[in-house]
Motif scaffolding. Structure first.
Motif, mmCIF file in Angstrom:
data_model
loop_
_atom_site.group_PDB
_atom_site.id
_atom_site.type_symbol
_atom_site.label_atom_id
_atom_site.label_comp_id
_atom_site.label_asym_id
_atom_site.label_seq_id
_atom_site.Cartn_x
_atom_site.Cartn_y
_atom_site.Cartn_z
ATOM 1 N N ASP A 61 42.076 49.818 47.504
ATOM 2 C CA ASP A 61 40.651 49.688 47.177
ATOM 3 C C ASP A 61 40.468 49.117 45.777
ATOM 4 O O ASP A 61 39.610 48.256 45.551
ATOM 5 C CB ASP A 61 39.944 51.039 47.272
ATOM 6 N N ASP A 62 41.261 49.597 44.830
ATOM 7 C CA ASP A 62 41.173 49.104 43.452
ATOM 8 C C ASP A 62 41.521 47.620 43.380
ATOM 9 O O ASP A 62 40.861 46.855 42.682
ATOM 10 C CB ASP A 62 42.108 49.888 42.529
ATOM 11 N N TYR A 65 38.631 45.615 44.833
ATOM 12 C CA TYR A 65 37.537 45.597 43.865
ATOM 13 C C TYR A 65 37.835 44.608 42.740
ATOM 14 O O TYR A 65 36.965 43.832 42.337
ATOM 15 C CB TYR A 65 37.318 47.001 43.285
ATOM 16 N N GLU A 68 37.342 40.996 43.895
ATOM 17 C CA GLU A 68 35.916 40.679 44.016
ATOM 18 C C GLU A 68 35.267 40.537 42.637
ATOM 19 O O GLU A 68 34.445 39.661 42.419
ATOM 20 C CB GLU A 68 35.193 41.744 44.844
ATOM 21 N N ARG A 69 35.652 41.397 41.714
ATOM 22 C CA ARG A 69 35.118 41.341 40.356
ATOM 23 C C ARG A 69 35.515 40.036 39.681
ATOM 24 O O ARG A 69 34.690 39.365 39.048
ATOM 25 C CB ARG A 69 35.630 42.537 39.552
#
Length: 112
Positions: A61-62, A65, A68-69
Motif C-alpha cells: 500500500d505504501d 501511494y 501515485e504521489r
C-alpha cells in the motif's frame, strides 16, 4: 548445510523481488515464525503469520501511494501526465548534466 543456506538466500531474494508464489511466501513466513521460536498450531504462531502478512500488505500500500504521489507531483511540475518522475534510482535512466534532468525510456526524452 551449504545447500540449505543458498536455498534460504534464494527465498529471501525472491521475496524481495516480488517474484514468489503465495505458497512459497507462506512457507517462508512459516520458516521465519518458526525461527522466532513460535510453535506451529499455536495462537502466537498464527499472530506471527498474520503480522508478517499485514506488514507485506502495508508495504505494498505504501509503495502504491508513493507511486501515485510521485505521478501527481510530476503532473503538477510539468503539467504532463505521460511521464513519471525519473531519477537516479531508475537504473535505465541517464542524467543530462547540462540541464540536470533525468531521461530514459519510461520518462521524458532528452531534448537537445
Amino acid at each position: 548445510m551449504r545447500k540449505l543456506v543458498s536455498c534460504g538466500f534464494g527465498l529471501v531474494l525472491l521475496a524481495v523481488t516480488g517474484c514468489v508464489s503465495a505458497e512459497d511466501q507462506q512457507a517462508a513466513d512459516r520458516d521465519k515464525c518458526s525461527g522466532f521460536g513460535f510453535q506451529q498450531g499455536t495462537d502466537a504462531f498464527a499472530s506471527c503469520m498474520m503480522n508478517l502478512s499485514e506488514q507485506r500488505d502495508q508495504k505494498a500500500d505504501d509503495d502504491r501511494y508513493e507511486r501515485e504521489r510521485n505521478k501527481a507531483l510530476s503532473i503538477q511540475r510539468r503539467g504532463d501526465d505521460r511521464y513519471p518522475v525519473c531519477g537516479a534510482a531508475d537504473t535505465d535512466n541517464d542524467l543530462d548534466v547540462a540541464t540536470g534532468n533525468w531521461f530514459g525510456p519510461n520518462c521524458q526524452m532528452k531534448s537537445d
